[in-house]
Design an enzyme around this catalytic site. Structure first.
Site, short mmCIF file in Angstrom:
data_model
loop_
_atom_site.label_atom_id
_atom_site.label_comp_id
_atom_site.label_asym_id
_atom_site.label_seq_id
_atom_site.Cartn_x
_atom_site.Cartn_y
_atom_site.Cartn_z
N LYS A 1 -23.49 -15.32 -2.52
CA LYS A 1 -24.70 -15.86 -1.93
C LYS A 1 -24.36 -16.89 -0.84
O LYS A 1 -23.20 -17.29 -0.69
CB LYS A 1 -25.54 -16.52 -3.02
CG LYS A 1 -26.06 -15.55 -4.07
CD LYS A 1 -26.87 -16.35 -5.08
CE LYS A 1 -27.37 -15.55 -6.22
NZ LYS A 1 -28.15 -16.39 -7.16
N TYR A 60 -35.62 -8.96 -4.38
CA TYR A 60 -36.19 -9.78 -5.46
C TYR A 60 -37.59 -9.34 -5.86
O TYR A 60 -38.34 -10.10 -6.48
CB TYR A 60 -36.21 -11.26 -5.04
CG TYR A 60 -34.85 -11.90 -5.02
CD1 TYR A 60 -34.04 -11.91 -6.15
CD2 TYR A 60 -34.37 -12.52 -3.87
CE1 TYR A 60 -32.79 -12.51 -6.14
CE2 TYR A 60 -33.12 -13.14 -3.84
CZ TYR A 60 -32.34 -13.12 -4.98
OH TYR A 60 -31.11 -13.72 -4.97
N PHE A 75 -41.09 -19.15 -8.69
CA PHE A 75 -39.81 -19.39 -8.02
C PHE A 75 -39.49 -18.36 -6.95
O PHE A 75 -38.46 -18.45 -6.28
CB PHE A 75 -38.67 -19.44 -9.05
CG PHE A 75 -38.57 -18.22 -9.92
CD1 PHE A 75 -37.86 -17.10 -9.52
CD2 PHE A 75 -39.21 -18.19 -11.17
CE1 PHE A 75 -37.77 -15.97 -10.33
CE2 PHE A 75 -39.12 -17.07 -11.98
CZ PHE A 75 -38.40 -15.95 -11.56
N ARG A 99 -20.48 -9.18 -14.92
CA ARG A 99 -21.38 -10.17 -15.52
C ARG A 99 -20.60 -11.20 -16.34
O ARG A 99 -20.90 -12.39 -16.31
CB ARG A 99 -22.44 -9.49 -16.41
CG ARG A 99 -23.37 -8.53 -15.70
CD ARG A 99 -24.29 -9.12 -14.70
NE ARG A 99 -25.19 -10.11 -15.26
CZ ARG A 99 -26.11 -10.76 -14.57
NH1 ARG A 99 -26.23 -10.52 -13.26
NH2 ARG A 99 -26.89 -11.64 -15.12
N THR A 118 -26.28 -17.45 -15.77
CA THR A 118 -27.03 -17.63 -14.54
C THR A 118 -27.17 -19.11 -14.19
O THR A 118 -27.01 -19.49 -13.03
CB THR A 118 -28.42 -16.98 -14.66
OG1 THR A 118 -28.24 -15.60 -14.97
CG2 THR A 118 -29.21 -17.10 -13.37
N ARG A 126 -19.29 -18.92 -11.96
CA ARG A 126 -20.35 -19.94 -11.93
C ARG A 126 -19.93 -21.21 -12.65
O ARG A 126 -20.31 -22.30 -12.26
CB ARG A 126 -21.62 -19.37 -12.54
CG ARG A 126 -22.27 -18.31 -11.64
CD ARG A 126 -23.42 -17.65 -12.32
NE ARG A 126 -24.15 -16.77 -11.43
CZ ARG A 126 -24.91 -15.77 -11.85
NH1 ARG A 126 -25.05 -15.54 -13.16
NH2 ARG A 126 -25.55 -15.01 -11.00
N ASN A 135 -25.74 -20.95 -7.55
CA ASN A 135 -24.81 -20.42 -8.55
C ASN A 135 -23.83 -19.41 -7.97
O ASN A 135 -23.27 -18.60 -8.69
CB ASN A 135 -25.56 -19.87 -9.76
CG ASN A 135 -26.43 -18.68 -9.44
OD1 ASN A 135 -26.40 -18.14 -8.34
ND2 ASN A 135 -27.22 -18.25 -10.41
N HIS A 171 -24.34 -13.18 -7.09
CA HIS A 171 -25.33 -12.29 -7.72
C HIS A 171 -24.61 -11.02 -8.14
O HIS A 171 -23.76 -10.52 -7.41
CB HIS A 171 -26.45 -11.93 -6.74
CG HIS A 171 -27.29 -10.80 -7.21
ND1 HIS A 171 -28.35 -10.98 -8.08
CD2 HIS A 171 -27.20 -9.46 -6.98
CE1 HIS A 171 -28.88 -9.80 -8.35
NE2 HIS A 171 -28.22 -8.87 -7.69
N GLU A 176 -29.92 -1.55 -6.03
CA GLU A 176 -29.36 -2.59 -5.18
C GLU A 176 -28.31 -2.04 -4.22
O GLU A 176 -28.27 -2.43 -3.05
CB GLU A 176 -28.79 -3.72 -6.03
CG GLU A 176 -29.87 -4.50 -6.73
CD GLU A 176 -29.36 -5.68 -7.52
OE1 GLU A 176 -30.06 -6.69 -7.53
OE2 GLU A 176 -28.27 -5.60 -8.13
#
Length: 152
Positions: free
Chosen positions: A10, A50, A58, A86, A92, A103, A113, A116, A129
């Site tokens: 990100k 998203y 949010f 993951r 998260t 993270r 964080n 993604h 995605e």
């Protein structure tokens, strides 16, 4: 089961110079990058990406953040790749992420964080995605010469 999974560094990770570390951690795990590109996400793509969060309080913040700077989008391949990524990413909320995870080592809060990754519990998330960010010709099928040393 060999699968492909979507991963993105990100804007906060890009700005902090963490692309190389993220790539290195995934490679050291034995995963194989089959696609990658440095890009600026526009609002339309952010809304699509998203989309499941649209209408939530949010949502606007997610779109604003992901479009605030460049990202590094990637597709990784390997046995149970989504679950492996993951685990490497960590929780998260970076404050809850274990030390040694991406993270846990670099994230500071829920919003910043670093990374993604597709959710293994959301059936079809990987494919959706990957298709949002990559055309099929941008993905490269190749043999990882160390694969026999990574998987039984």
């Amino acid at each position: 089961m060999t699968e492909r999974t979507f991963v993105m560094v990100k804007p906060d990770g890009v700005q902090r110079g963490l692309i190389g570390d993220v790539v290195s951690r995934l490679e050291r795990k034995g995963l194989k990058m089959v696609g990658g590109k440095f890009m600026q996400i526009d609002e339309d793509l952010a809304h699509e990406h998203y989309g499941e969060h649209e209408g939530k309080p949010f949502f606007d913040g997610l779109v604003e953040f992901i479009t605030s700077g460049p990202v590094f989008a990637m597709v990784w391949e390997g046995d149970d790749a989504t679950r492996q990524v993951r685990r490497l990413m960590g929780a998260t909320d970076a404050q809850e992420a274990a030390p040694g995870t991406i993270r846990g080592d670099y994230g500071n809060d829920l919003g910043h964080n670093i990374i993604h990754g597709s959710d293994h519990e959301d059936e079809g998330a990987n494919e959706r995605e990957i298709d949002l960010f990559f055309d099929e010709e941008e993905l490269v099928d190749w043999d990882l010469s160390t694969a026999d040393w990574v998987y039984e």
